[in-house]
Design a protein around this motif. Structure first.
Motif, PDB file in Angstrom:
ATOM      1  N   TRP A 161       0.840  -1.195   0.000  1.00 45.21           N
ATOM      2  CA  TRP A 161       0.000   0.000   0.000  1.00 45.21           C
ATOM      3  C   TRP A 161       0.876   1.246   0.000  1.00 45.21           C
ATOM      4  CZ3 TRP A 161      -5.015   0.986  -0.820  1.00 45.21           C
ATOM      5  CH2 TRP A 161      -5.463   2.290  -0.558  1.00 45.21           C
ATOM      6  N   LYS A 266      -3.407   7.310   4.201  1.00 48.30           N
ATOM      7  CA  LYS A 266      -2.020   6.887   4.366  1.00 48.30           C
ATOM      8  C   LYS A 266      -1.891   5.376   4.384  1.00 48.30           C
ATOM      9  CE  LYS A 266       2.101   7.826   7.149  1.00 48.30           C
ATOM     10  NZ  LYS A 266       2.650   8.612   8.287  1.00 48.30           N
ATOM     11  N   THR A 267      -2.889   4.690   4.919  1.00 44.41           N
ATOM     12  CA  THR A 267      -2.858   3.236   5.007  1.00 44.41           C
ATOM     13  C   THR A 267      -4.082   2.641   4.332  1.00 44.41           C
ATOM     14  OG1 THR A 267      -4.056   3.155   7.109  1.00 44.41           O
ATOM     15  CG2 THR A 267      -1.660   3.426   7.219  1.00 44.41           C
TER      16      THR A 267
END
Length: 335
Positions: A161, A266-267
């Motif tokens: 990711w 972000k994740t």
């Protein structure tokens, strides 16, 4: 609009490197990551996101230097520039046709993962072949006794990711914003992944960061200031990068209907949370959804195969330009 694009991407970089809770303090020594973010926007040709880079990249989108950019053009330009930012390693995805396709985002991130993995293998593990297998017998089994450390570095740097910046160009009416979208727009500002909205009113671009009642809160880039030059010690005079006065307000009905909403995940967990919140918001009867969230590409959307394009970077850009939704591409006809 070029400066507004810098603003929304600057917010994404702050979230990426400093965290959403970070706040600027002029009397405090700043972190190196903060200085690097400022340097990415310095008005010089070699800065990742300088006004020079944005204007030059816009030529590839059919915009002459000095010509007005709409929100979609800025989004497309930022997507291309982010590919060269090896430090932040963002994936910028521009969702076209008012539709966010989860499958497209996953494929986009995997492409970046494979590219990064290949580069890291060649730089950090030269004893590996293209397929990642060990070289022929007698090949090097370690590099300075640190084979496992090199592998760990590659594994860390090529996590599947990549931090995602999702930009969604939208048109929420013809000449004025459709009031049916207002409540949904307000709710989007409240999402924890929100980066705000770039848009404005006729002949004036703004970066919208929130709302109070029926008023939008925005930052106005139309303030002439001296150019910033980095100091000899590497520090950057940063006062003009921050709002020194209360932000401006305007009634939400004055908003031009052509906007681009931005979100940062972000994740992968943050992206899954965003999807859940958007689906929940779509069920809200208080307003119309501004865009659609789907798992895979709907059948009514033209696919890459229909246009006989191979899904590489350049053809992906051509496909998105095929569906460009800029204001100036539309002409209202009287019947």
């Amino acid at each position: 609009m070029l400066r507004c694009g810098q603003m929304i991407l600057g917010e994404a970089l702050v979230c990426r490197h400093l965290g959403r809770d970070w706040r600027w303090d002029r009397d405090q020594k700043q972190r190196e990551e903060y200085i690097s973010i400022l340097n990415a926007f310095i008005d010089k040709k070699d800065s990742y996101y300088s006004i020079h880079q944005i204007a030059q990249m816009g030529v590839g989108e059919g915009k002459s230097i000095g010509q007005w950019y709409g929100p979609n053009t800025v989004a497309q330009v930022l997507k291309k520039l982010a590919m060269f930012d090896s430090w932040s390693r963002l994936v910028v995805h521009v969702a076209m046709d008012n539709t966010v396709v989860i499958e497209e985002i996953s494929e986009c991130i995997i492409v970046h993962y494979r590219t990064d993995a290949f580069i890291q293998k060649r730089l950090c593990m030269p004893w590996l072949d293209f397929g990642g297998a060990c070289a022929a017998s007698g090949g090097v089994g370690e590099l300075n006794g640190c084979m496992e450390g090199a592998c760990a570095l590659v594994e860390e740097d090529t996590a599947l990711w990549k931090p995602l910046v999702l930009l969604i160009p939208l048109r929420l009416g013809l000449s004025d914003i459709n009031e049916a979208y207002i409540e949904t727009l307000k709710q989007c500002f409240m999402l924890p992944q929100s980066l705000g909205v770039i848009g404005g009113k006729p002949n004036s671009a703004h970066y919208f960061i929130g709302y109070v009642g029926e008023e939008l809160i925005y930052l106005d880039p139309h303030t002439t200031q001296p150019a910033v030059e980095p100091c000899d010690d590497g520090q950057v005079p940063d006062e003009t990068y921050h709002c020194q006065h209360p932000p401006c307000r305007m009634h939400i009905c004055e908003l031009d209907p052509s906007i681009a909403a931005g979100f940062f995940c972000k994740t992968e967990d943050e992206f899954d949370d965003w999807c859940m919140r958007i689906r929940r918001l779509s069920c809200n009867r208080g307003g119309l959804p501004m865009f659609e969230l789907v798992d895979s590409q709907p059948s009514h959307m033209v696919s890459v195969d229909v246009l006989n394009l191979t899904p590489d970077f350049s053809d992906s850009d051509r496909l998105e330009r095929f569906f460009d939704s800029e204001d100036e591409e539309f002409e209202i006809l009287s019947l």
